[in-house]
Design an enzyme around this catalytic site. Structure first.
Site, mmCIF file in Angstrom:
data_model
loop_
_atom_site.group_PDB
_atom_site.id
_atom_site.type_symbol
_atom_site.label_atom_id
_atom_site.label_comp_id
_atom_site.label_asym_id
_atom_site.label_seq_id
_atom_site.Cartn_x
_atom_site.Cartn_y
_atom_site.Cartn_z
ATOM 1 N N HIS A 350 -5.172 -10.610 1.892
ATOM 2 C CA HIS A 350 -4.884 -9.669 2.554
ATOM 3 C C HIS A 350 -5.458 -8.415 1.829
ATOM 4 O O HIS A 350 -5.156 -7.362 2.554
ATOM 5 C CB HIS A 350 -3.330 -9.302 2.649
ATOM 6 C CG HIS A 350 -2.647 -10.386 3.660
ATOM 7 N ND1 HIS A 350 -2.653 -10.121 5.221
ATOM 8 C CD2 HIS A 350 -2.125 -11.564 3.276
ATOM 9 C CE1 HIS A 350 -1.965 -11.424 5.396
ATOM 10 N NE2 HIS A 350 -1.589 -12.091 4.431
ATOM 11 N N LYS A 531 1.572 4.601 8.472
ATOM 12 C CA LYS A 531 1.510 3.492 7.535
ATOM 13 C C LYS A 531 1.684 3.907 5.994
ATOM 14 O O LYS A 531 2.339 5.121 6.149
ATOM 15 C CB LYS A 531 -0.186 3.293 7.612
ATOM 16 C CG LYS A 531 -0.902 4.636 7.213
ATOM 17 C CD LYS A 531 -2.490 4.570 7.551
ATOM 18 C CE LYS A 531 -2.968 4.430 8.936
ATOM 19 N NZ LYS A 531 -3.491 3.109 9.152
ATOM 20 N N ARG A 532 1.911 2.850 5.409
ATOM 21 C CA ARG A 532 2.003 3.158 3.820
ATOM 22 C C ARG A 532 0.991 4.408 3.399
ATOM 23 O O ARG A 532 -0.027 4.646 3.623
ATOM 24 C CB ARG A 532 2.018 2.116 3.029
ATOM 25 C CG ARG A 532 3.188 1.276 3.095
ATOM 26 C CD ARG A 532 4.457 1.648 2.694
ATOM 27 N NE ARG A 532 4.527 1.703 1.464
ATOM 28 C CZ ARG A 532 5.096 0.810 0.602
ATOM 29 N NH1 ARG A 532 6.147 -0.083 1.045
ATOM 30 N NH2 ARG A 532 5.323 1.101 -0.787
ATOM 31 N N LYS A 643 -1.685 -1.815 17.739
ATOM 32 C CA LYS A 643 -0.573 -1.195 18.503
ATOM 33 C C LYS A 643 -0.756 -0.135 19.117
ATOM 34 O O LYS A 643 -0.382 -0.048 20.332
ATOM 35 C CB LYS A 643 0.761 -1.209 17.384
ATOM 36 C CG LYS A 643 1.203 -2.507 16.742
ATOM 37 C CD LYS A 643 2.071 -2.352 15.475
ATOM 38 C CE LYS A 643 2.226 -3.598 14.662
ATOM 39 N NZ LYS A 643 2.539 -3.315 13.220
HETATM 40 C C1 NBG Z 1 -2.455 -5.509 4.269
HETATM 41 C C2 NBG Z 1 -3.479 -4.758 4.591
HETATM 42 C C3 NBG Z 1 -3.750 -4.365 5.928
HETATM 43 C C4 NBG Z 1 -3.462 -5.605 6.742
HETATM 44 C C5 NBG Z 1 -2.273 -6.420 6.366
HETATM 45 C C6 NBG Z 1 -2.077 -7.723 7.037
HETATM 46 C C7 NBG Z 1 -1.446 -5.908 1.865
HETATM 47 C C8 NBG Z 1 -1.478 -6.552 0.654
HETATM 48 N N1 NBG Z 1 -2.236 -6.328 2.830
HETATM 49 O O1 NBG Z 1 -4.960 -3.943 6.217
HETATM 50 O O2 NBG Z 1 -3.721 -3.778 3.518
HETATM 51 O O3 NBG Z 1 -3.602 -5.329 8.246
HETATM 52 O O4 NBG Z 1 -2.243 -6.737 5.038
HETATM 53 O O5 NBG Z 1 -3.084 -8.510 7.087
HETATM 54 O O6 NBG Z 1 -0.292 -5.462 2.271
#
Ligand code: NBG
Length: 794
Positions: A350, A531-532, A643
C-alpha cells in the site's frame, strides 16, 4: 425479507426489556439504539448461519484477510440498509416515539484503523459478503481505536478514543475460540525437532462480528482478537503484598490490544507493535489450521482450500508462523512447508514511502520471536540458493534488520499494488530485482469503495435519483451507472442532480454551523480535502493557495470572485511535528480569513476536528471539488478520490495513484489536471534549486511565503512559521513550490467552470455516471480470480 413494521416494533421492545433491561418510560437514546441494534442483529444471524453452513457443506475455498486495521465507522445503518430494513426500522422507531436518525448518530464510530488502508479493509469485507465470497477477516479488537482530535488554539490535541466503554451490540464473544500466543524464551533441539519454549504467553480470544452483504444474501465473519492472561491472578504473590507482580500477566495481556498505533505511513520499530502483529497473525493462522484440520488431514493440500491475504506487511509474520506450525507442530519438511505457505499467501503493498516499510532489528526479532528468526533465516537461505544471481540488496536479512517487504514478497505467490501506476512503480522501483527474478508475480488490483456505504447510505437523495432514473439494482452492479449518461443531456435530470447537491450542501452548512460555528453560503463552491495530514498529500499547497486567494481579494476587495468554502478534515500522527504544524497553519489561516470583513462570503475556511468515517459521510455528498493533489508517485491509490467523484465532485488532481484511472474513466475534459508526472518529479529533484527557482518565478507564492513569514496568520507569535517558510525555500522535498503555479492555474479553471452552472452540472453528473469501475465489488472479483482462486458461493 418477511418482516412487518409491527413485528419489528415488538422485536425492538422485547430487546429493550430483556436484553437492555429497561422499560420504555426510562429508556435513553442509548438504550433505544441498543434495542434497535439487537433487533437488527437478529436478522443478520439467519444469513450468517446459512452462509457458514453452506461453506462447510460445500467445502468452499475460504479467503482469510489479515489486517491490523478495519476502519468500519458506524454499523447500525449500514446493516439496516444491506438487510433492506431501513424503512421498516425507521417506521418502527417512529411508532415508538423515537427518531431513527438520532439513534443512528448516537453510535460511536468503530475506528480501528488510521486511514485508507483500514477503510479499504472494511470496504473489502463488505464486498466479499455482497459477492458471496466465503471469507473471514482477522484483526485486533483494540480497546482504544484511533485517537480523538481536538483543536486548542489551533493545535492538534489527542485524547483517547473509548468506543468500547459502551456495549458493542454487533459482536459475539467466543470464549471457546482461544489460542495461546508465545513471546520470547528460547529454542532448543530435541530429537532433531526444534522446540520453542516461550518466556511469556498470552491468550487470544475471539470476538465475532457478522458482516452482511447487499440484500442479506450472504454474511461473513470479522473475527477480532482480544487478549487475556494465561495465568490467572497470582494469589500467592498478591497475599505477600507484591501487587504489581501479581498483576503482571494481566497487564501484558491488556497492553497488547489496548491501542491502535496512530501512524499510517511511518514505521517505528516498537516491541509492542511487533507483539501486536504477531499476536493477531498467530491467532489467525492457528484458527485457520484448526478449521482446516476439522475436515481435512492432508496439509500439503492447504492451498486448495485456503487463501490468506496480507494487508500490507503488518501481518507478514504469517509466513514464518505458518511454516513453524507446519514443521514444528505437524512434522512437515521445511521445504514442503515453505512451498505450501507460499501457495496460500498473497501480499498487498500500500505504499512506496521508504519510512513506511517495516524493518525489525534482528536483535528484537530474535528476542521476541526466536523461532521465527531462525525460520526467516532459513527462508532467506532457501531463496538465495534457488536464485543464485540474487544480489545482497534483496536479502530479507541485511544490515542486521529483517525486511518485511522482501519477506512478504518472497513468501507470496502474488504481490499486488493498489492502482495501475502504483503497481508499475512497485515493479520498477520498490521490488525491481525481485520482479526480474519472479516475473508475473506482481499484479495490479486497483482499489475500490463500496457503493452501499459511500452512495446509498451517505447520499440517500442521490441514490433515490439514480434509482428513479435507471431503475433499481445498481448498488451491486455499479457499471449500471453508465445508464445515467444519456440522461445527462436532459436538463431536467441535470437540475435534479444539482438540486440534490444543493440540498446536501445546505444540510452540511447547517452541520458546520453547529460543529464549528461558521456560517457558510451553500451556493459557494465547496472545495474539500479530507484525508490524513501528510506532507506528501500536500495540504500545505492547498493552504498556500487559500492564502493567495485571500491576498487577491484583499488587493481587490470589489473584484468579482467565485465564492469558495475551503473544507479540510484530517488527523496528523501525534509525533509528526511537520504535519502538526500544517494543522496549526490551516487553523490560523482559517481564523484570519473567517474574521476578515473584506472576505464577505467569498472565502471561508472550515476545519472540523476529528475527521472520521462518519464525518466523511457528511462531507463527501456536499463536495463540489475534490482535492487530490499529492506529489506524483507518492499516493499509492487514494480512495477518498473515488468516493468524492462518485458523489458528483469534480477532481483537481495530479497524475498520481488512482487519479490516473479516474481521469481515464471520467474523461480528461471532466477532470482538472495539473502538476508534474512521477517521472518529472524525479527529474525535478535533480535540480537542487527547484524550490527557490519556482518561488522566484511566482509572485503569488512569494507573497504567500512573505505573509506567513511576517506573522500575518500568527500575530501573537510572528516567527511561528519561520521553520516552515525556510523549509519551503530551501528543501521542499514534496515539491509544493514547483507545482504551485500550475495548481493555481487549474484553480482558476475551476472557478471559471463553476461560473457556468450548466457546464458544471454536466461535468458533475458525468463523474457520477462514469465511476462504476471503482466499486470494491470489481476489486474483490479481481482478487478472487487473480490471487485467491476463490469462487462465489451464490
Ligand atoms: C494507503 C495509501 C493510499 C491507499 C490506501 C489503500 C497506507 C500504508 N497506504 O493511497 O496511502 O489508497 O493505502 O490502498 O495506509
Amino acid at each position: 425479507m418477511n418482516l412487518t413494521r409491527e413485528s419489528f416494533r415488538s422485536d425492538i421492545l422485547n430487546h429493550l426489556k430483556y436484553t437492555v433491561g429497561k422499560d420504555q418510560s426510562h429508556a435513553s437514546t442509548y438504550d433505544w439504539r441498543l434495542a434497535l441494534s439487537f433487533a437488527l442483529r437478529d436478522r443478520i444471524v439467519e444469513p450468517w448461519f446459512s452462509s457458514t453452513k453452506d461453506t462447510w457443506d460445500h467445502d468452499h475455498k475460504r479467503v482469510f484477510y489479515l489486517s491490523m486495521e478495519y476502519l468500519i465507522g458506524r454499523i447500525l445503518e449500514d446493516a439496516a440498509i444491506n438487510l433492506g430494513l431501513k424503512d421498516i426500522a425507521a417506521a418502527a422507531m417512529t411508532d415508538l416515539g423515537q427518531d431513527f436518525d438520532v439513534l443512528v448518530h448516537d453510535e460511536p464510530d468503530a475506528a480501528l484503523g488510521n486511514g485508507g488502508l483500514g477503510r479499504l479493509a472494511a470496504c473489502y469485507m463488505e464486498s466479499m459478503a455482497t459477492l458471496g465470497c466465503p471469507g473471514y477477516g482477522y484483526g485486533l479488537r483494540y480497546e482504544h481505536g484511533l485517537f480523538r482530535q481536538r483543536f486548542e488554539n489551533g493545535h492538534q490535541v489527542e485524547t483517547p478514543e473509548d468506543w468500547l466503554t459502551q456495549r458493542h451490540p454487533f459482536e459475539f464473544e467466543r470464549p471457546e475460540a482461544c489460542y495461546t500466543i508465545g513471546f520470547k524464551g528460547h529454542v532448543t533441539e530435541r530429537d532433531g525437532q526444534m522446540v520453542w519454549e516461550p518466556g511469556e504467553t498470552v491468550l487470544a480470544t475471539a470476538y465475532d462480528m457478522p458482516v452482511v452483504g447487499w440484500e442479506g444474501r450472504w454474511a461473513n465473519t470479522l473475527r477480532l482478537w482480544g487478549a487475556k492472561p494465561t495465568t490467572l491472578f497470582d494469589l500467592e504473590r498478591f497475599n505477600r503484598g507484591d501487587y504489581t507482580a501479581a498483576a503482571a500477566p494481566e497487564t501484558l495481556a491488556r497492553t497488547i490490544t489496548r491501542v491502535l498505533y496512530p501512524d499510517d505511513t511511518t514505521f517505528q520499530g516498537k516491541e509492542l507493535r511487533l507483539k501486536q502483529e504477531y499476536f493477531m497473525t498467530s491467532a489467525a493462522i492457528q484458527d485457520i489450521l484448526r478449521r482446516y484440520m476439522e475436515v481435512h488431514d492432508d496439509l500439503t493440500e492447504l492451498d486448495k482450500h485456503v487463501a490468506i491475504q496480507m494487508n500490507d506487511t503488518h501481518p507478514a509474520i504469517a509466513a514464518p508462523e505458518l511454516i513453524r506450525l507446519l514443521v514444528d507442530r505437524y512434522g512437515m519438511a521445511f521445504s514442503k512447508a515453505m512451498d505450501v505457505a507460499q501457495k496460500c499467501l498473497g501480499y498487498t503493498n500500500h505504499t512506496l514511502l521508504p519510512e513506511a516499510l517495516e524493518r525489525w532489528s534482528t536483535w528484537l526479532m530474535g528476542t521476541v520471536l526466536p523461532r521465527h528468526m531462525q525460520i526467516i533465516e532459513m527462508i532467506d537461505a532457501a531463496h538465495a540458493m534457488a536464485n543464485p544471481t540474487r544480489s545482497a540488496g534483496v536479502a530479507i536479512v541485511r544490515n542486521n534488520e529483517v525486511h518485511m517487504g522482501e519477506l512478504a514478497f518472497i513468501m507470496s505467490h502474488k504481490v499486488n499494488g493498489v492502482s495501475a501506476l502504483h503497481s508499475e512503480l512497485v515493479k520498477s522501483q520498490l521490488f525491481s530485482e525481485l520482479n526480474k527474478l519472479h516475473p508475473g508475480r506482481i499484479i495490479n488490483v486497483t482499489n475500490g469503495v463500496t457503493p452501499r456505504r459511500w452512495l446509498r447510505l451517505a447520499n440517500p437523495d442521490l441514490a433515490r435519483l439514480i434509482t428513479d432514473t435507471i431503475g433499481a439494482g445498481w448498488e451491486d452492479n455499479l457499471d449500471r451507472l453508465a445508464e445515467l449518461e444519456p440522461h445527462v443531456e436532459d436538463s431536467a435530470f441535470r437540475d435534479a442532480f444539482m438540486a440534490v447537491k444543493r440540498n446536501n450542501k445546505v444540510e452540511t452548512s447547517n452541520w458546520m454551523k453547529k460543529t464549528c460555528g461558521i456560517d457558510v453560503d451553500p451556493d459557494a463552491l465547496f472545495d474539500v480535502q479530507v484525508k490524513r495530514i501528510h506532507e506528501y498529500k500536500r495540504q500545505l499547497m492547498n493552504v498556500f493557495e487559500t492564502i493567495a486567494q485571500w491576498h487577491e481579494i484583499k488587493k481587490n476587495p470589489e473584484g468579482d470572485f467565485v465564492p469558495r468554502v475551503k473544507i479540510f478534515g484530517g488527523k496528523s500522527a501525534p509525533g509528526y511535528q511537520v504535519a502538526k504544524e500544517i494543522v496549526h497553519l490551516i487553523n490560523d489561516v482559517g481564523h484570519v480569513v473567517n474574521t476578515d470583513p473584506d472576505m464577505r462570503d467569498r472565502l471561508k475556511v472550515v476545519y472540523p476536528a476529528n475527521y472520521n468515517v462518519s464525518m466523511a459521510e457528511q462531507l463527501i455528498p456536499a463536495a463540489d471539488l475534490s482535492e487530490q493533489i499529492s506529489t506524483a508517485g507518492k499516493e499509492a491509490s487514494g480512495t477518498g478520490n473515488m468516493k468524492l467523484s462518485l458523489n458528483g465532485a469534480l477532481t483537481i488532481g495530479t497524475l498520481d495513484g488512482a487519479n490516473v484511472e479516474i481521469r481515464e474513466q471520467v474523461g480528461s475534459e471532466n477532470f482538472f489536471l495539473f502538476g508534474m508526472t512521477a517521472d518529472e518529479v524525479l527529474l525535478r529533484r535533480k535540480n537542487v534549486n527547484h524550490a527557490r527557482e519556482a518561488i522566484e518565478s511566482s509572485q503569488a507564492l512569494k507573497d504567500v511565503l512573505q505573509l506567513i513569514a511576517e506573522g500575518r496568520f500568527s500575530p501573537s507569535e510572528p516567527d511561528r512559521y519561520h521553520g516552515l517558510v525556510d523549509r519551503t525555500w530551501n528543501s521542499d522535498y514534496f515539491l509544493v513550490a514547483s507545482d504551485f503555479a500550475d495548481y493555481q492555474r487549474a484553480q482558476i479553471e475551476v472557478d471559471e467552470t463553476f461560473r457556468d452552472k450548466d457546464k458544471w452540472a454536466r461535468m458533475a453528473a458525468i463523474n457520477t455516471a462514469r465511476m462504476g469501475f471503482f466499486s470494491s465489488d470489481r476489486s474483490i472479483r479481481g482478487y478472487m480470480k487473480e490471487i485467491w482462486g476463490a469462487t462465489s458461493a451464490l
